[in-house]
Motif scaffolding. Sequence first.
Motif, PDB file in Angstrom:
ATOM      1  N   VAL A   1       1.021  -1.216   0.080  1.00 14.14           N
ATOM      2  CA  VAL A   1      -0.018   0.171  -0.038  1.00 14.14           C
ATOM      3  C   VAL A   1       0.933   1.063  -0.132  1.00 14.14           C
ATOM      4  O   VAL A   1       1.791   1.374   0.836  1.00 14.14           O
ATOM      5  N   PHE A   2       0.612   2.211  -0.787  1.00 18.70           N
ATOM      6  CA  PHE A   2       1.337   3.598  -1.042  1.00 18.70           C
ATOM      7  C   PHE A   2       0.655   4.607   0.031  1.00 18.70           C
ATOM      8  O   PHE A   2      -0.607   4.817  -0.198  1.00 18.70           O
TER       9      PHE A   2
ATOM     10  N   ASP B   1      -4.870  -0.239  -2.066  1.00 18.98           N
ATOM     11  CA  ASP B   1      -3.546   0.308  -3.113  1.00 18.98           C
ATOM     12  C   ASP B   1      -3.082   1.702  -2.299  1.00 18.98           C
ATOM     13  O   ASP B   1      -1.858   2.086  -2.418  1.00 18.98           O
ATOM     14  N   PHE B   2      -3.991   2.682  -1.853  1.00 19.70           N
ATOM     15  CA  PHE B   2      -3.686   3.821  -1.261  1.00 19.70           C
ATOM     16  C   PHE B   2      -4.336   4.147  -0.054  1.00 19.70           C
ATOM     17  O   PHE B   2      -5.341   3.731   0.176  1.00 19.70           O
TER      18      PHE B   2
END
Lengths: 34, 184
Positions: B33-34, B115-116
């Motif tokens: 995860v960013f 993802d974010f």
Amino acid sequence: MKVFRLSAKTGEGMNAYLEFLSQQLAEQGTPAQT
Amino acid sequence: MSEPRLVEVRRNVLKQNDVIAHALRERFHDAGVFVVSLVSSPGSGKTTFLERTLTALQPRYTVAALVGDLATDNDAARLARSKAPVKQITTGTLCHLEAAMVQNALEGWDLRSLDFLFIENVGNLVCPSSYDLGENVRLVLMSVTEGEDKPLKYPTIFNSADIAVVSNSTGRPRRRASTRCGLE
């Protein structure tokens, strides 16, 4: 430092910022070059 | 006599925060995860900007947000309109988020499904600069209506940030603003 100019209210200029995030996520998933 | 003790306590608090932030960073990396943390002055449009970001990313990515405030869950309620998972962190008297607060707020979330992750800090350009949250990048947002000398008045937060967003909340984005305030 990366600088983005945009309007949070109208969304104008957001695309460059969103593309930058996508690129960062893609690079994170790429194995480091040795 | 008391001043050196205060310095020592502060060092210990920051050291403890760094240990937790380091563990969080490893956890984020392992999960893929960013993580973006957002800092700004109060009322600069941070929540509007984050709501728009969450909405824009969602067709392609899974996103979530943690939102820090001294009190109320108003911002979390606003961000929930984006349909992204959002949790409010209420800091009480603290003017910043700490890594332990982020760690606690993540309980029950499967980071591998994201993802974010966006972490909206308490509106403040001073205190958050000292506290690593394990993020990939720190983003500082400034509105052109705040005045062009924000980076000069608050150099620590701008020097520690990876991204600066100059937002014109009333209209079109203006290049001149970011140039004149010394960011470019």
